[in-house]
Write an enzyme that holds these catalytic residues in place. Structure first.
Site, mmCIF file in Angstrom:
data_model
loop_
_atom_site.group_PDB
_atom_site.id
_atom_site.type_symbol
_atom_site.label_atom_id
_atom_site.label_comp_id
_atom_site.label_asym_id
_atom_site.label_seq_id
_atom_site.Cartn_x
_atom_site.Cartn_y
_atom_site.Cartn_z
ATOM 1 N N LYS A 154 -8.710 -0.600 0.805
ATOM 2 C CA LYS A 154 -9.524 -0.863 1.767
ATOM 3 C C LYS A 154 -10.607 -2.073 1.200
ATOM 4 O O LYS A 154 -11.198 -1.619 -0.107
ATOM 5 C CB LYS A 154 -10.527 0.088 2.124
ATOM 6 C CG LYS A 154 -9.971 0.905 3.393
ATOM 7 C CD LYS A 154 -10.210 0.021 4.611
ATOM 8 C CE LYS A 154 -9.043 0.590 5.589
ATOM 9 N NZ LYS A 154 -8.787 -0.512 6.505
ATOM 10 N N GLU A 168 0.751 -1.408 -0.221
ATOM 11 C CA GLU A 168 0.076 0.040 -0.110
ATOM 12 C C GLU A 168 0.780 1.224 0.048
ATOM 13 O O GLU A 168 1.664 1.473 0.985
ATOM 14 C CB GLU A 168 -1.010 0.015 1.081
ATOM 15 C CG GLU A 168 -1.802 1.382 1.398
ATOM 16 C CD GLU A 168 -2.860 1.270 2.456
ATOM 17 O OE1 GLU A 168 -3.742 2.110 2.586
ATOM 18 O OE2 GLU A 168 -2.880 0.382 3.106
#
Length: 363
Positions: free
Chosen positions: A180, A164
């Site tokens: 997410k 990420e």
């Protein structure tokens, strides 16, 4: 291993010849190549190196990494405590205090030393080298923001396999790539995962809007599916142009901790996290990466899928790893626990030497 020299490894580059270590973020606007580690709780370590050269992650050397026994890992929250925490967050959501909060747990295990037996008895962890662990992770769990920061004298020994992006910088251009939504396959992703991603995108847009030029913040990609070893993620991209007069101190102040690992609203989520989590996150969920101040470029990852060594732990050095999940009103407590297990399983197996590669041998 305190006699190993300081170093950092990111993006096919090896940084050595440590010149400076500071906690002042304004140093990142000066000169030189910096390795950066920001703990979730706010401790910032910036290390400037003098020698930067291409050096891809080497192949694992047999015996170079002695990881914890596979059954030695303990968790700061057990299943019952984690499930109860999810239910408590849903109560906060029902009360209108928060829309989403990330609930995490820190796992740790004693590091065996060269004289330790198979159960880890006699461990001292003195020969543990996070860069050797990075080599194993590169083979067993490759990741776009993988790297090493090894600064034993400063309490920073990190091997990350983060997927990420927290912050990428090219001149005044800033981008963030919040994740997410997680499943084993695309079919596992639920409407809840998409809603969770959109909420965090709004939060990241707001954070960047505090430090970027008016009207420059945009979302060029929303809820794209990315495949990673053993799982899939929903990933979005938020970008903007840094406002005149703003530098690294302002950028970090506006965006840290990363929105994807806190919740929305961030202030409420942080308060809930502090009440429910029983161990500091440390490098987990912080920011890890590099800044090239001379070129005005940088890439900091969110410190997920990240191992670090705690040499001050009672009983001797421990290897630590964090895992968590974003909790919304649509969360099922048992499913959220299973998500934390999914995120951890492959990496803990790599670190403990029990992961089976395609060749059929454990490394």
């Amino acid at each position: 291993m305190h006699d190993l020299p300081p170093m950092a490894r990111f993006c096919g580059l090896l940084a050595s010849d440590l010149r400076d270590v500071t906690s002042d973020p304004s140093a990142l606007d000066s000169t030189g190549f910096w390795a950066v580690a920001a703990d979730f709780e706010g401790r910032l370590t910036c290390a400037r190196f003098g020698d930067i050269r291409p050096d891809p992650v080497p192949a694992p050397v047999p015996g170079a990494w002695r990881g914890p026994a596979a059954d030695a890992w303990t968790s700061s929250l057990d299943r019952a405590a984690y499930v109860a925490g999810v239910r408590r967050i849903r109560e906060h959501i029902a009360a209108g205090e928060v829309y989403q909060a990330n609930l995490c747990r820190v796992m740790s295990a004693p590091l065996p030393g060269p004289a330790a037996d198979s159960a880890g008895v006699g461990a001292d962890g003195a020969d543990a080298d996070v860069d050797a662990l990075t080599a194993l992770l590169a083979r067993g769990n490759p990741a776009p923001y993988a790297g090493t920061i090894r600064l034993p004298a400063h309490g920073v020994e990190i091997a990350t396999a983060s997927p990420e992006l927290y912050l990428r910088r090219s001149g005044r251009r800033i981008a963030s790539g919040p994740i997410k939504g997680t499943g084993r396959t695309v079919a596992d992703l639920l409407p809840k995962d998409h809603a969770e991603n959109v909420m965090i995108v709004d939060l990241v847009r707001n954070d960047l809007g505090r430090v970027c030029a008016t009207g420059s913040v945009a979302v060029p990609e929303l809820c794209a599916v990315e495949e990673h070893p053993g799982l899939v993620h929903l990933v979005s991209t938020v970008s903007g142009d840094l406002a005149d007069g703003a530098g690294w101190p302002e950028l970090l102040a506006a965006t840290f901790p990363p929105g994807s690992v806190t919740g929305a609203p961030k202030s409420s989520a942080l308060r809930i996290i502090e009440a429910l989590e029983t161990a500091p996150r440390g490098p987990y969920c912080g920011g890890i990466g590099w800044v090239d101040a001379d070129r005005g470029t940088a890439e900091l990852a969110v410190g997920i899928r990240t191992f670090w060594i705690d040499r001050e732990a009672p009983g001797g050095p421990r290897l630590c790893f964090g895992t968590g999940a974003g909790i919304t009103w649509g969360s099922d407590p048992d499913r959220e626990w299973a998500e934390t297990e999914l995120k951890a399983a492959r990496l803990l197996a790599v670190a403990s030497g029990t992961y089976q590669h395609s060749g059929g041998t454990a490394q």
